[in-house]
Design a protein around this motif. Structure first.
Motif, PDB file in Angstrom:
ATOM      1  N   ASP A  60       0.907  -1.090  -0.113  1.00 28.24           N
ATOM      2  CA  ASP A  60       0.143   0.106  -0.075  1.00 28.24           C
ATOM      3  C   ASP A  60       0.895   1.398   0.027  1.00 28.24           C
ATOM      4  O   ASP A  60       2.089   1.297   0.677  1.00 28.24           O
ATOM      5  N   ASP A 107       0.085   3.958   1.685  1.00 25.74           N
ATOM      6  CA  ASP A 107      -0.107   4.676   3.021  1.00 25.74           C
ATOM      7  C   ASP A 107       0.814   4.214   4.035  1.00 25.74           C
ATOM      8  O   ASP A 107       0.794   4.660   5.161  1.00 25.74           O
ATOM      9  N   GLN A 150       0.946   1.468   5.521  1.00 29.46           N
ATOM     10  CA  GLN A 150       0.654   0.533   6.643  1.00 29.46           C
ATOM     11  C   GLN A 150       1.452  -0.526   6.707  1.00 29.46           C
ATOM     12  O   GLN A 150       1.551  -1.424   7.560  1.00 29.46           O
ATOM     13  N   ARG A 210       1.182  -4.308  11.309  1.00 24.06           N
ATOM     14  CA  ARG A 210       0.553  -3.516  10.455  1.00 24.06           C
ATOM     15  C   ARG A 210       0.209  -1.972  11.176  1.00 24.06           C
ATOM     16  O   ARG A 210      -0.309  -1.966  12.124  1.00 24.06           O
ATOM     17  N   ARG A 246      -2.425   4.025   9.059  1.00 28.64           N
ATOM     18  CA  ARG A 246      -2.055   4.950   7.758  1.00 28.64           C
ATOM     19  C   ARG A 246      -1.659   6.050   8.027  1.00 28.64           C
ATOM     20  O   ARG A 246      -1.689   6.747   9.193  1.00 28.64           O
TER      21      ARG A 246
HETATM   22 MG    MG Z   1      -4.132   1.194   3.586  1.00 23.14          MG
END
Ligand code: MG
Ligand code: UDP
Length: 318
Positions: free
Chosen positions: A93, A95, A97, A197, A200
């Motif tokens: 991703d 972002d 993450q 994880r 964001r």
């Molecule tokens: Mg994401």
């Protein structure tokens, strides 16, 4: 020299893009093999396309694919894999993450264990609502029971795949791609990598509930015929109830314990019940017919508007 590519789909990510590129670039520069980043601009309507072009103008190892409109996350990742000529690719991703700092460890694990896929399993999920965490947990467990292929639990698309898997993926003809499922289906040696994880970096999730439901139903319908069996079972169940009621009413008439005229409630209940069973069954059938309809049309999964920093010879117009 071997090469690793990082495939990153972006949809309206102006708030995170520059930081994300800096962090990823920083990590890649520590590796002693060729590296590149493939960004897919999935029809963004903010500054993302311009920012991507600017990054690609200053860094020739950054490749950009612009889609003609928003096609969705799965088609964007698919385009990245189709356009990748590296020995390994990691899907991430934008972002953050999925922390880019893990790239060297993931690659080392693939080489060490001679694995074709290293899938990243979420130990924890920061910054996500309890609703998303609960529904995701339930989803991964349900799909695993329904599907004919075993999927690793709590695993998204964040993973390393090697050339063999990319080639196998490129040969898949189906249009509705549930990528993490297909990679499990492809097989070869696949090993887990556990990570936390992160939240964001900035901005909103681009996966609202509507898109999550559509991804989940794609997974169910493309990987399982169990909904069809369930509707057959439901039909048999309704049929059984019908027989019991028929025997009960006939016996009632013969033995005189039922008064047929006062049967309005039971008739209404039976009509609604059987009507419901039929509609559910038709609905399940309809979902599969919808898939056939989409697959028979065989439209491409995405349309590319332009590409930057790609070699002419890579033509992935699949
Ligand atoms: Mg994401
Ligand atoms: N994304 C995309 N097209 C879409 C939706 C999302 O390319 O239609 C990208 C998005 O920019 C991000 C990744 O897919 O890089 C995952 O989206 P997001 O982080 O919003 O989903 P979440 O992690 O919240 O499930």
């Amino acid at each position: 020299m071997k090469k690793i590519a990082i495939i990153i789909p972006c949809y309206n990510e102006e708030l995170v893009l520059n930081d994300s590129y800096q962090r990823t670039h920083q990590v890649l520069s520590t590796l002693d093999i060729c590296t590149e980043i493939i960004y897919i601009n999935d029809g963004s309507s903010d500054q993302t396309p311009a920012m991507l072009d600017q990054i690609a103008a200053t860094d020739p190892t950054v490749k950009v694919i612009h889609f003609s409109r928003n096609f969705g996350h799965q088609p964007a990742v698919t385009a990245g894999i189709h356009h990748c000529d590296a020995d390994w690719a990691i899907i991430m991703d934008v972002d953050m993450q999925d922390p880019p700092e893990l790239i060297p460890e993931i690659l080392a694990k693939a080489i060490e264990e001679q694995a074709h896929v290293v899938y990243c399993v979420r130990k924890t999920r920061d910054g996500e609502s309890w609703f998303k965490r609960l529904t995701a947990k339930m989803f991964y467990r349900t799909i695993n029971r329904m599907s004919e292929v075993a999927f690793p639990l709590d695993t998204g698309d964040f993973r390393l795949i090697d050339r063999k898997v990319m080639d196998a993926f490129g040969s898949l003809k189906e249009r509705g791609k549930y990528i993490r499922g297909l990679i499990s289906w492809i097989g070869f040696k696949q090993v887990p990598f556990h990570y936390n994880r992160a939240a964001r970096l900035a901005g909103e999730t681009k996966y609202p509930l509507r898109k999550m439901i559509s991804l989940a139903s794609k997974a169910m319908l493309y990987f399982s015929k169990k909904p069809l069996y369930l509707s057959i079972n439901l039909g048999f169940f309704a049929f059984l109830i019908g027989i019991i009621l028929a025997v009960w009413s006939i016996m009632g008439k013969v033995l005189g314990y039922s008064n047929a005229e006062s049967g309005w409630t039971s008739i209404i209940i039976i009509v609604i019940f059987f009507g419901g069973v039929q509609l559910v069954t038709i609905g399940v059938l309809g979902q599969y017919i919808g898939i056939l309809f989409d697959e028979v049309k065989a439209r491409p999964e995405y349309i590319v508007e332009s590409k930057t920093n790609f070699d002419e010879k890579i033509d992935a117009s699949k």
